[in-house]
Motif scaffolding. Sequence first.
Motif, PDB file in Angstrom:
ATOM      1  N   UNK A 128       0.820  -1.224   0.000  1.00 14.86           N
ATOM      2  CA  UNK A 128       0.000   0.000   0.000  1.00 14.86           C
ATOM      3  C   UNK A 128       0.853   1.274   0.000  1.00 14.86           C
ATOM      4  N   UNK A 129       2.099   1.144  -0.398  1.00 12.05           N
ATOM      5  CA  UNK A 129       3.053   2.255  -0.301  1.00 12.05           C
ATOM      6  C   UNK A 129       2.657   3.483  -1.106  1.00 12.05           C
ATOM      7  N   UNK A 130       1.847   3.324  -2.151  1.00 13.49           N
ATOM      8  CA  UNK A 130       1.494   4.461  -3.002  1.00 13.49           C
ATOM      9  C   UNK A 130       0.269   5.220  -2.498  1.00 13.49           C
ATOM     10  N   UNK A 131      -0.420   4.657  -1.503  1.00 14.74           N
ATOM     11  CA  UNK A 131      -1.587   5.349  -0.950  1.00 14.74           C
ATOM     12  C   UNK A 131      -1.130   6.471  -0.032  1.00 14.74           C
ATOM     13  N   UNK A 132      -1.815   7.603  -0.122  1.00 14.73           N
ATOM     14  CA  UNK A 132      -1.463   8.763   0.697  1.00 14.73           C
ATOM     15  C   UNK A 132      -2.155   8.761   2.057  1.00 14.73           C
ATOM     16  N   UNK A 133      -3.123   7.863   2.242  1.00  9.48           N
ATOM     17  CA  UNK A 133      -3.893   7.848   3.489  1.00  9.48           C
ATOM     18  C   UNK A 133      -3.426   6.758   4.454  1.00  9.48           C
ATOM     19  N   UNK A 134      -2.182   6.322   4.301  1.00 12.31           N
ATOM     20  CA  UNK A 134      -1.648   5.252   5.147  1.00 12.31           C
ATOM     21  C   UNK A 134      -0.682   5.791   6.197  1.00 12.31           C
ATOM     22  N   UNK A 135      -0.631   5.077   7.325  1.00  7.44           N
ATOM     23  CA  UNK A 135       0.368   5.318   8.356  1.00  7.44           C
ATOM     24  C   UNK A 135       1.095   3.993   8.549  1.00  7.44           C
ATOM     25  N   UNK A 136       2.373   3.955   8.172  1.00  4.16           N
ATOM     26  CA  UNK A 136       3.149   2.727   8.257  1.00  4.16           C
ATOM     27  C   UNK A 136       4.003   2.731   9.516  1.00  4.16           C
ATOM     28  N   UNK A 137       3.830   1.697  10.340  1.00  7.71           N
ATOM     29  CA  UNK A 137       4.481   1.626  11.648  1.00  7.71           C
ATOM     30  C   UNK A 137       5.324   0.360  11.753  1.00  7.71           C
ATOM     31  N   UNK A 138       6.500   0.496  12.375  1.00 10.25           N
ATOM     32  CA  UNK A 138       7.324  -0.676  12.688  1.00 10.25           C
ATOM     33  C   UNK A 138       7.530  -0.721  14.191  1.00 10.25           C
ATOM     34  N   UNK A 139       7.213  -1.869  14.795  1.00 12.02           N
ATOM     35  CA  UNK A 139       7.332  -2.047  16.236  1.00 12.02           C
ATOM     36  C   UNK A 139       8.508  -2.976  16.534  1.00 12.02           C
ATOM     37  N   UNK A 140       9.380  -2.530  17.430  1.00 14.75           N
ATOM     38  CA  UNK A 140      10.540  -3.339  17.798  1.00 14.75           C
ATOM     39  C   UNK A 140      10.761  -3.246  19.300  1.00 14.75           C
ATOM     40  N   UNK A 141      11.676  -4.039  19.812  1.00 15.38           N
ATOM     41  CA  UNK A 141      12.011  -3.994  21.238  1.00 15.38           C
ATOM     42  C   UNK A 141      13.323  -4.747  21.439  1.00 15.38           C
ATOM     43  N   UNK A 142      13.945  -4.524  22.585  1.00 12.88           N
ATOM     44  CA  UNK A 142      15.178  -5.235  22.894  1.00 12.88           C
ATOM     45  C   UNK A 142      14.923  -6.742  22.936  1.00 12.88           C
ATOM     46  N   UNK A 143      15.905  -7.535  22.541  1.00 16.76           N
ATOM     47  CA  UNK A 143      15.741  -9.000  22.541  1.00 16.76           C
ATOM     48  C   UNK A 143      15.309  -9.563  23.886  1.00 16.76           C
ATOM     49  N   UNK A 144      15.817  -9.008  24.984  1.00 16.40           N
ATOM     50  CA  UNK A 144      15.460  -9.522  26.304  1.00 16.40           C
ATOM     51  C   UNK A 144      13.963  -9.342  26.578  1.00 16.40           C
ATOM     52  N   UNK A 145      13.453  -8.196  26.184  1.00 16.15           N
ATOM     53  CA  UNK A 145      12.025  -7.914  26.373  1.00 16.15           C
ATOM     54  C   UNK A 145      11.190  -8.861  25.535  1.00 16.15           C
ATOM     55  N   UNK A 146      11.589  -9.060  24.300  1.00 13.56           N
ATOM     56  CA  UNK A 146      10.833  -9.924  23.388  1.00 13.56           C
ATOM     57  C   UNK A 146      10.908 -11.379  23.815  1.00 13.56           C
ATOM     58  N   UNK A 147      12.071 -11.802  24.288  1.00 10.13           N
ATOM     59  CA  UNK A 147      12.234 -13.184  24.739  1.00 10.13           C
ATOM     60  C   UNK A 147      11.311 -13.473  25.918  1.00 10.13           C
ATOM     61  N   UNK A 148      11.255 -12.537  26.850  1.00 12.31           N
ATOM     62  CA  UNK A 148      10.373 -12.702  28.006  1.00 12.31           C
ATOM     63  C   UNK A 148       8.917 -12.774  27.570  1.00 12.31           C
ATOM     64  N   UNK A 149       8.554 -11.957  26.601  1.00  8.95           N
ATOM     65  CA  UNK A 149       7.160 -11.914  26.147  1.00  8.95           C
ATOM     66  C   UNK A 149       6.748 -13.217  25.461  1.00  8.95           C
ATOM     67  N   UNK A 150       7.585 -13.762  24.591  1.00  8.07           N
ATOM     68  CA  UNK A 150       7.175 -14.982  23.882  1.00  8.07           C
ATOM     69  C   UNK A 150       7.085 -16.174  24.827  1.00  8.07           C
ATOM     70  N   UNK A 151       7.915 -16.198  25.857  1.00  7.02           N
ATOM     71  CA  UNK A 151       7.822 -17.284  26.838  1.00  7.02           C
ATOM     72  C   UNK A 151       6.517 -17.154  27.622  1.00  7.02           C
ATOM     73  N   UNK A 152       6.155 -15.925  27.996  1.00  2.00           N
ATOM     74  CA  UNK A 152       4.908 -15.701  28.730  1.00  2.00           C
ATOM     75  C   UNK A 152       3.682 -16.029  27.883  1.00  2.00           C
ATOM     76  N   UNK A 153       3.751 -15.683  26.598  1.00  2.00           N
ATOM     77  CA  UNK A 153       2.597 -15.888  25.725  1.00  2.00           C
ATOM     78  C   UNK A 153       2.498 -17.293  25.149  1.00  2.00           C
ATOM     79  N   UNK A 154       3.633 -17.830  24.730  1.00  2.00           N
ATOM     80  CA  UNK A 154       3.617 -19.094  24.004  1.00  2.00           C
ATOM     81  C   UNK A 154       4.230 -20.261  24.769  1.00  2.00           C
ATOM     82  N   UNK A 155       4.839 -19.967  25.918  1.00  2.00           N
ATOM     83  CA  UNK A 155       5.430 -21.026  26.707  1.00  2.00           C
ATOM     84  C   UNK A 155       6.849 -21.371  26.262  1.00  2.00           C
TER      85      UNK A 155
END
Length: 201
Positions: free
Chosen positions: A114-141
Amino acid sequence: MRRQIITISREFGSGGRTIGKEVAQRLGVPCYDKELVKQVATETGLDEGYVEQKGEDAPGSSWLACAFSARGGQVGLNGLSVDDFLWAVQHRVIRELAEKGPCVFVGRCADYILRERQDCLHVFVHADPEVRADRIVRLYGESEKKPAKRLEEKDKKRRTYYKYYTGQEWGMSQNYHLCLDSGALGLDTCVDLIVGLAEKE
C-alpha cells in the motif's frame, strides 16, 4: 490528512499484533491479521496454517514449496510457484480490503503493498531482545529452542520474505512513518501514539 489505513510491521515478540488489535478497537475499524490469512486460504483453497506459514517463510524454504517451484522444474498454480501465487493473491486481497475503508493491517508486507496510498500510516514495532524473549515465553510457553534462537529464526524468515518480494530491507526506518520501541514505551503508549497520529487532520 487523516491516516485511514494503518499497517503494523513488527519484530517477533514485540507486541505488534496486540498493538494493532488495540489500535483498531480504539478507532472502531477492522483489524486484518488472522482474518487476512483466512481470506487468502479461502480464495486459494489452501490450508490456513500453510498460508500463515508461507506468509513469512522465504520462498523455496520448504520441501513443498520446492516441489511446486517453477525454479525446481515444476509449475505451480497459474504458471506461478506456490509462493508467488500466494503472494499475488495476498497482494490483491490487501489492496481490495484497503479500498473498502479504514482498517489496520498486521504484517503481510502491507506497508509495501500500500506504499502508493497517501492515506496510510506505516508503523514498525521493535524492542530489545530480552524484552521480546520474556514476552514470547509468557505468551507461548517454553520450547526446545531457547527464546533467543526462536526470535532470531522468526525475524530472519520475515526479513528474507520481505526482501524477496519487496526488494527493500525489513525494519529499515526509511520504509516507515513511525518506528516504536514497545519495550521502552510500553504497549499502551504505542497505541496512544498511533491513534493520535491516525486521527490528526
